[in-house]
Design an enzyme around this catalytic site. Structure first.
Site, PDB file in Angstrom:
ATOM      1  N   ASP A 449     -14.100  58.774  -1.429  1.00 62.69           N
ATOM      2  CA  ASP A 449     -15.545  59.051  -1.502  1.00 62.69           C
ATOM      3  C   ASP A 449     -16.204  58.965  -0.124  1.00 62.69           C
ATOM      4  O   ASP A 449     -17.076  59.770   0.221  1.00 62.69           O
ATOM      5  CB  ASP A 449     -16.241  58.113  -2.503  1.00 62.69           C
ATOM      6  CG  ASP A 449     -15.934  56.647  -2.281  1.00 62.69           C
ATOM      7  OD1 ASP A 449     -14.878  56.331  -1.699  1.00 62.69           O
ATOM      8  OD2 ASP A 449     -16.748  55.790  -2.709  1.00 62.69           O
ATOM      9  N   GLY A 450     -15.758  58.000   0.686  1.00 63.48           N
ATOM     10  CA  GLY A 450     -16.318  57.887   2.032  1.00 63.48           C
ATOM     11  C   GLY A 450     -16.027  59.144   2.834  1.00 63.48           C
ATOM     12  O   GLY A 450     -16.931  59.765   3.426  1.00 63.48           O
ATOM     13  N   GLU A 482     -11.103  49.708   4.607  1.00 62.18           N
ATOM     14  CA  GLU A 482     -11.825  48.842   5.548  1.00 62.18           C
ATOM     15  C   GLU A 482     -12.396  47.627   4.806  1.00 62.18           C
ATOM     16  O   GLU A 482     -12.435  46.508   5.329  1.00 62.18           O
ATOM     17  CB  GLU A 482     -12.960  49.606   6.251  1.00 62.18           C
ATOM     18  CG  GLU A 482     -12.518  50.854   7.001  1.00 62.18           C
ATOM     19  CD  GLU A 482     -11.547  50.556   8.138  1.00 62.18           C
ATOM     20  OE1 GLU A 482     -11.508  49.406   8.624  1.00 62.18           O
ATOM     21  OE2 GLU A 482     -10.802  51.479   8.526  1.00 62.18           O
ATOM     22  N   ASP A 551      -0.620  51.290   3.170  1.00 58.89           N
ATOM     23  CA  ASP A 551      -1.135  51.249   4.554  1.00 58.89           C
ATOM     24  C   ASP A 551      -1.917  49.964   4.794  1.00 58.89           C
ATOM     25  O   ASP A 551      -1.829  49.351   5.854  1.00 58.89           O
ATOM     26  CB  ASP A 551      -2.049  52.451   4.849  1.00 58.89           C
ATOM     27  CG  ASP A 551      -1.250  53.701   5.195  1.00 58.89           C
ATOM     28  OD1 ASP A 551      -0.012  53.609   5.289  1.00 58.89           O
ATOM     29  OD2 ASP A 551      -1.880  54.773   5.353  1.00 58.89           O
TER      30      ASP A 551
HETATM   31  C1  TPP Z   1     -14.144  59.767  11.360  1.00 56.51           C
HETATM   32  C2  TPP Z   1     -13.638  58.415  10.999  1.00 56.51           C
HETATM   33  N1  TPP Z   1     -14.523  57.397  10.825  1.00 56.51           N
HETATM   34  C3  TPP Z   1     -14.088  56.166  10.488  1.00 56.51           C
HETATM   35  C4  TPP Z   1     -12.752  55.921  10.322  1.00 56.51           C
HETATM   36  C5  TPP Z   1     -12.269  54.516   9.940  1.00 56.51           C
HETATM   37  N2  TPP Z   1     -11.789  54.519   8.545  1.00 56.51           N
HETATM   38  C6  TPP Z   1     -10.482  54.653   8.256  1.00 56.51           C
HETATM   39  S1  TPP Z   1     -10.164  54.613   6.630  1.00 56.51           S
HETATM   40  C7  TPP Z   1     -11.791  54.367   6.258  1.00 56.51           C
HETATM   41  C8  TPP Z   1     -12.241  54.232   4.821  1.00 56.51           C
HETATM   42  C9  TPP Z   1     -12.100  55.509   4.057  1.00 56.51           C
HETATM   43  O1  TPP Z   1     -12.814  55.405   2.840  1.00 56.51           O
HETATM   44  P1  TPP Z   1     -12.579  56.449   1.682  1.00 56.51           P
HETATM   45  O2  TPP Z   1     -12.496  57.812   2.235  1.00 56.51           O
HETATM   46  O3  TPP Z   1     -13.583  56.221   0.638  1.00 56.51           O
HETATM   47  O4  TPP Z   1     -11.115  56.080   1.161  1.00 56.51           O
HETATM   48  P2  TPP Z   1     -10.668  54.715   0.438  1.00 56.51           P
HETATM   49  O5  TPP Z   1     -10.101  53.817   1.497  1.00 56.51           O
HETATM   50  O6  TPP Z   1     -11.863  54.115  -0.198  1.00 56.51           O
HETATM   51  O7  TPP Z   1      -9.619  55.123  -0.538  1.00 56.51           O
HETATM   52  C10 TPP Z   1     -12.563  54.330   7.422  1.00 56.51           C
HETATM   53  C11 TPP Z   1     -14.023  54.141   7.465  1.00 56.51           C
HETATM   54  C12 TPP Z   1     -11.868  57.003  10.554  1.00 56.51           C
HETATM   55  N3  TPP Z   1     -10.539  56.879  10.445  1.00 56.51           N
HETATM   56  N4  TPP Z   1     -12.328  58.230  10.862  1.00 56.51           N
HETATM   57 MG    MG Z   2     -13.506  55.034  -1.064  1.00 57.17          MG
END
Ligand code: TPP
Ligand code: MG
Length: 583
Positions: A449-450, A482, A551
């Site tokens: 979602d992020g 994170e 991971d």
């Molecule tokens: C452009 C960018 N911003 C920040 C990060 C740091 N980062 C790595 S994984 C992550 C969380 C990803 O969240 P989501 O896409 O919701 O996946 P989830 O871990 O919740 O499954 C972040 C912020 C990154 N790798 N790339």
């Molecule tokens: Mg997420």
């Protein structure tokens, strides 16, 4: 409304017309971009030349899309972005293509020459900005430079003599409007180069083959540089009896169920093989930088590739073969790569280990209990998606925890993800581009979602361009990996990691796509089927944020000092202490 600058007469041969003509002659039939006055002359000519323009909502997406097309087809992807912020927005995409070694051409405009340096609109040092992440940068100011510099830029992107990657060219808008003369056009420059197949010397081949024959426990690791060498690589594995890892960069080059492939035994084979053959692969963080703390101390390395980073980054090869990967593999096969004393017991035990682990993983997939929030486990979602993946399906994954789960669980031969830059936000654009490039293949993207939020507006691009992809948002209401890192590594001091309550299905509907919200596992199969029928479509799937991915557990999110994974980091630190000796 009255235009402030009279365009050159439509149909007259302007520099912009020449640029468009060059793209046509080079077989470019689709470009990705976002409009702007500084590039309007090219934009207009490109469209008039019959090239499809996929107009995006953020320039980074245009570059991601150009990259996905290049990665899937092996040929040049093209993005057109406007001056100043158009290019700064594109920069993340350019960096991603640089790390992924994807051949893309980025075209931009810049302020007219008479205004340069005077505080003109969108005037920043564009070439300087992207130089470190481009194979070549051309800031063109003269009519007669247009064609030769374009040609040289494309050549650099395609990786003639260097690794493939992004290359950048820009033109001031007044130059784009200038009318060209015959003297500005050398017809030969339109012609694509016939790629040369550089082959290492016979001597180098013989020495490397002799080294390989001395190995007892062989392991081949391929990377992006092996993408065109499927048949030769398979023949090499068959003849040499080597085991095989692809580490996702070259997913699909060797089928997932190939008898040599032992992805689930990665740590073991890396630690125990005595002959490592890297094929078009850097020894980057995913391969512990080739460190003897992780690989066997007596392992020897034979490295094949076209560029110095594939041949000698972090660990010199005991043999380094610079040349076209397929041709080099063929030459090695002819020289003989059958080991003299193969350790068949080892090979069989690694295969058995891989088989057992894989079977256990597959049997358990989808059976994980929900979280205390009663939301399903991400693996439950992935197990359901797997049922819709056939041999032709293109799968895209993007996110943190969900990416880690998806990389291991989704059985796709064609697969794209953020790669070594860890570049969140590629998911939607990659899938849009894949669906446009291969309209007859299923495209399914699984996205956190992020990460979805970073490129969510590209759902609109999918709708407008008719890109029939399915976007599955794994909605755990968090920047999950994170968040897990903060829970465990920072005493639960959660800062800026929660994203509760967002309804991405409603976002997608607002942008004109078919969308559903799914909360129960039993609703997944029907929903995925409907999504495929009604694509572009989005499924907003509620998953638990409590799941910890491999991971995360391996410590990737915690960013250890010396190695990317905690266990490797500890081994590396022990090695350094041992090497320093008693103090
Ligand atoms: C452009 C960018 N911003 C920040 C990060 C740091 N980062 C790595 S994984 C992550 C969380 C990803 O969240 P989501 O896409 O919701 O996946 P989830 O871990 O919740 O499954 C972040 C912020 C990154 N790798 N790339
Ligand atoms: Mg997420």
């Amino acid at each position: 409304m009255k235009a402030t600058t009279a365009p050159a007469k439509i149909g007259s041969r302007t520099v912009a017309h020449l640029v468009a003509g060059f793209l046509v002659r080079r077989g470019v039939h689709r470009v990705y971009g976002l409009c702007g006055g500084h590039i309007q002359p090219i934009w207009d000519e490109v469209a008039r030349a019959g090239i499809q323009i996929v107009d995006v909502r953020h320039e980074s997406a245009a570059v991601y899309m150009a990259q996905a097309q290049a990665d899937l087809t092996g040929s040049l992807g093209v993005a057109i972005v406007t001056a100043g912020p158009g290019l700064t927005n594109a920069a993340t995409g350019i960096a991603n293509a640089s790390v992924s070694r994807s051949p893309i051409l980025v075209i931009s405009g810049r302020p007219p020459r008479p205004q340069a340096g005077m505080g003109a609109l969108q005037d920043i040092p564009q070439g300087d900005l992207v130089r470190p992440i481009c194979r070549r940068v051309e800031v063109v100011s003269e009519r007669h430079h247009v064609l030769p510099r374009l040609e040289a830029t494309v050549r650099a992107a395609e990786g003639v003599g260097t690794p493939a990657g992004p290359a950048y060219i820009d033109f001031p808008t007044d130059l784009l409007r200038e009318v060209i003369t015959d003297a500005d056009v050398d017809d030969r420059l339109f012609e694509p180069r016939i790629p040369e197949k550089l082959v290492p010397s016979q001597d180098a081949i013989s020495r490397a083959a002799a080294l390989i024959r001395e190995g007892k426990r062989l392991l081949v690791i391929s990377g992006g540089g092996a993408r065109d060498a499927s048949a030769e690589l398979a023949a090499f594995l068959q003849t040499s009896g080597a085991l095989y890892l692809d580490t996702t960069e070259s997913r699909g080059v060797i089928p997932l169920d190939h008898p040599a492939a032992v992805p689930a035994a990665r740590a073991k084979v890396m630690a125990e093989a005595d002959m490592i053959i890297t094929v078009g692969r850097r020894l980057d963080f995913q391969l512990a930088y080739g460190s003897p703390a992780v690989f066997s101390t007596d392992a020897r390395f034979v490295r094949l590739g076209t560029s110095s980073d594939e041949l000698s980054d972090n660990r010199r090869g005991d043999a380094e073969l610079r040349g076209d990967v397929s041709a080099t593999l063929k030459a090695l096969l002819e020289a003989g790569v059958v080991p003299e004393q193969p350790d068949g017991t080892w090979t069989e035990s690694m295969r058995a280990y891989n088989r057992e682990k894989t079977e256990k993983f597959v049997a358990g997939l989808g059976k994980q209990p929900p979280g205390s929030d009663r939301r399903m486990h991400p693996q439950t979602l992935l197990a359901a998606v797997n049922e819709f993946i056939d041999g032709d399906t293109i799968v895209v994954a993007d996110g943190g925890d969900i990416l880690s789960f998806a990389r291991a669980a989704l059985r796709a031969e064609t697969y794209l993800d953020p790669g070594a830059l860890g570049c969140l936000g590629v998911g939607v654009p990659f899938a849009v581009s894949a669906a446009l490039t291969f309209p007859d293949r299923r495209v399914i993207a699984v996205i956190g979602d992020g990460s979805f939020g970073l490129s969510a507006m590209e759902i609109d691009t999918a709708v407008r361009s008719g890109a029939r992809a399915v976007f599955v948002v794994a909605n755990n209401g968090a920047w999950g990996i994170e968040r897990n890192d903060q829970l465990v590594g920072y005493n639960g001091n959660l800062v800026g990691v929660d994203l509760p309550g967002c309804r991405y299905d409603l976002v997608a509907q607002g942008l004109g796509a078919y969308a559903e919200r799914i909360e129960r596992p039993e609703d997944l199969p029907g929903a995925i089927e409907r999504a495929l029928e009604n694509a572009p479509a989005l499924l907003d799937v509620a998953v638990t944020k409590e799941a910890e991915s491999p991971d995360f557990k391996n410590g990737l999110a915690g960013v250890p000092d010396r190695q990317a994974l905690e266990i490797w980091d500890r081994a590396e630190k022990r090695r350094h202490v041992a090497e320093a000796g008693p103090s």
